[in-house]
Design a protein around this motif. Structure first.
Motif, mmCIF file in Angstrom:
data_model
loop_
_atom_site.group_PDB
_atom_site.id
_atom_site.type_symbol
_atom_site.label_atom_id
_atom_site.label_comp_id
_atom_site.label_asym_id
_atom_site.label_seq_id
_atom_site.Cartn_x
_atom_site.Cartn_y
_atom_site.Cartn_z
ATOM 1 N N LYS A 19 0.846 -1.200 0.000
ATOM 2 C CA LYS A 19 0.000 0.000 0.000
ATOM 3 C C LYS A 19 0.874 1.241 0.000
ATOM 4 N N LEU A 20 0.492 2.202 -0.817
ATOM 5 C CA LEU A 20 1.251 3.451 -0.876
ATOM 6 C C LEU A 20 0.397 4.606 -0.362
ATOM 7 N N LEU A 21 0.918 5.325 0.636
ATOM 8 C CA LEU A 21 0.286 6.571 1.085
ATOM 9 C C LEU A 21 0.996 7.692 0.343
ATOM 10 N N ASN A 22 0.211 8.530 -0.356
ATOM 11 C CA ASN A 22 0.839 9.474 -1.287
ATOM 12 C C ASN A 22 0.014 10.756 -1.415
ATOM 13 N N PHE A 23 0.617 11.710 -2.084
ATOM 14 C CA PHE A 23 -0.091 12.940 -2.471
ATOM 15 C C PHE A 23 0.300 13.158 -3.930
ATOM 16 N N TRP A 24 -0.672 13.247 -4.822
ATOM 17 C CA TRP A 24 -0.439 13.068 -6.258
ATOM 18 C C TRP A 24 0.705 13.871 -6.891
ATOM 19 N N PRO A 25 0.930 15.192 -6.537
ATOM 20 C CA PRO A 25 1.998 15.882 -7.284
ATOM 21 C C PRO A 25 3.396 15.645 -6.722
ATOM 22 N N SER A 26 3.512 14.896 -5.628
ATOM 23 C CA SER A 26 4.814 14.729 -4.978
ATOM 24 C C SER A 26 5.812 13.977 -5.853
ATOM 25 N N GLN A 51 -3.414 5.110 -1.595
ATOM 26 C CA GLN A 51 -4.227 5.968 -0.718
ATOM 27 C C GLN A 51 -3.767 7.408 -0.833
ATOM 28 N N GLU A 52 -4.640 8.247 -1.368
ATOM 29 C CA GLU A 52 -4.329 9.672 -1.494
ATOM 30 C C GLU A 52 -4.499 10.339 -0.137
ATOM 31 N N GLU A 53 -3.489 11.111 0.262
ATOM 32 C CA GLU A 53 -3.536 11.797 1.552
ATOM 33 C C GLU A 53 -3.849 13.274 1.333
ATOM 34 N N SER A 54 -4.538 13.850 2.276
ATOM 35 C CA SER A 54 -4.726 15.304 2.289
ATOM 36 C C SER A 54 -3.680 15.862 3.236
ATOM 37 N N LEU A 55 -2.821 16.760 2.723
ATOM 38 C CA LEU A 55 -1.710 17.239 3.553
ATOM 39 C C LEU A 55 -2.203 18.105 4.713
ATOM 40 N N LYS A 111 -4.707 8.974 10.099
ATOM 41 C CA LYS A 111 -4.115 8.362 11.303
ATOM 42 C C LYS A 111 -3.053 7.343 10.856
ATOM 43 N N GLU A 112 -3.354 6.667 9.765
ATOM 44 C CA GLU A 112 -2.425 5.644 9.256
ATOM 45 C C GLU A 112 -1.077 6.278 8.885
ATOM 46 N N LEU A 113 -1.117 7.441 8.229
ATOM 47 C CA LEU A 113 0.135 8.121 7.850
ATOM 48 C C LEU A 113 0.899 8.581 9.096
#
Lengths: 227, 227
Positions: free
Chosen positions: B7-14, B34-38, B43-45
């Motif tokens: 599983k990848l926790l990410n933010f699309w433009p990174s 999983q897209e994260e909101s910065l 909680k997982e991140l």
């Protein structure tokens, strides 16, 4: 190994250079040492590291390798020997790399600001420095519970990357104007410090903390004088 | 491999997250995204990366791996497969690591300042950004003469680390207020860009340069608005 030509371009108080010395000494690799003057860098250094023009540079059989973490990774590949620094297990290896990188990202960064910053920023640098050491204390307790090193019973990649900061603790406290918490608060960290300091390969190349502190204070005075 | 949970926790433009996607896609490793909101991290991140609380984090069979270069190194160890990213030869490996690190140290750093700095510092950031790309052009010509990638005919560790900057070129130029030199000046760089952009695994996850530029301009406007 006898045909190898190994030379290190270095500047004695550099924690990045010390990493490389520690890795070479732990492997038992003998090398020529060239001290550089940062105000008058050798032609050899400028040619070997044209991108950053910085020490340390390891020159192995004529080929320059730059950047301290890249160099200790290289040393571990070329001379795996009996003391492997990077764990075989991918996850353990990732953990070791993470904490090695943490030294550059947090400890070195806060230390640089301790030397350079003024006022509130200087105070913040001290807090960041202590936070980083607290995190290392916690990490040691989690990664290697009951063991002295990140690598368990022997120093690994993370230990070699972080160990050079130990001889800077005194200097950081002097220029930071603070006293670090003791072993009651950071038991894992101090156990690690004692274990690192008792390794022969570490004793061999580590400058005295007094000499490092003197150097740190000279740097700090230059900043204060210019302010 | 079918039992693996990835599983990848990410933010699309990174660009750091993109590196990880590229590495996984080049290896043919399927993963949950999983897209994260910065501004509202999961909680997982926060639990997976308590030190930096930053994306990307790769969670492999429940174990979190943090820091993009550490992650792609991990991916290469766990799934060596047919497309090895790190060269076997220690010197070639050191060269690949050096240029991957160069991306963080110089290209990303200058890019950040392009978004954040003002006045003379903003101008300097543009110069630094162009200098870094010029050095990459030179390096490609020296390391892999006549070949498209740092890795020769296939992307290696350095290519994967640097490739995510390509979709940011447009955005960097917009917020920097400059136009990058073209293929006449940087032939190796543009040959590399074309080669990277034609790799299926790269096409799969790369956001459109227009969308990235829009995002970069939003960030820049926030800085200008606050100034």
């Amino acid at each position: 190994m006898s045909k190898d030509s190994v030379k290190l371009l270095n500047f004695w108080p550099s924690m990045f250079g010390l990493r490389v010395r520690y890795a070479l000494d732990l492997k038992g690799v003998s090398y020529d040492y060239q001290e550089e003057s940062l105000s008058n860098k050798s032609k050899e250094l400028l040619e070997a590291n044209p991108i950053y023009t910085k020490i340390p540079v390891l020159i192995h059989n004529g080929k320059p390798i730059c950047e301290s973490l890249v160099i200790i990774d290289y040393i571990d590949s070329v001379w795996p020997g009996s003391h492997k620094l990077l764990p075989e297990d991918p996850y353990e290896k990732a953990v070791a790399r993470f904490w090695a990188d943490f030294g550059d990202r947090k400890l070195f960064d806060a230390g640089s600001r301790l030397r350079r910053a003024m006022g509130e920023e200087h105070k913040k640098a001290g807090e960041d420095f202590k936070w980083a050491l607290m995190k290392i204390d916690e990490a040691l307790g989690t990664i290697a519970p009951g063991k002295p090193f990140f690598g368990g019973d022997a120093m690994n990649f993370a230990d070699v990357a972080l160990a050079p900061f130990i001889c800077w603790f005194k200097g950081y406290q002097k220029v930071g104007g603070f006293v670090l918490p003791g072993p009651e608060e950071w038991p894992n960290l101090y156990k690690w410090v004692d274990a690192v300091n008792s390794v022969d390969a570490i004793k061999k190349s580590t400058p005295s903390p007094d000499k490092v502190a003197e150097f740190a204070e000279v740097l700090r005075k230059r900043v204060l004088g210019a302010a």
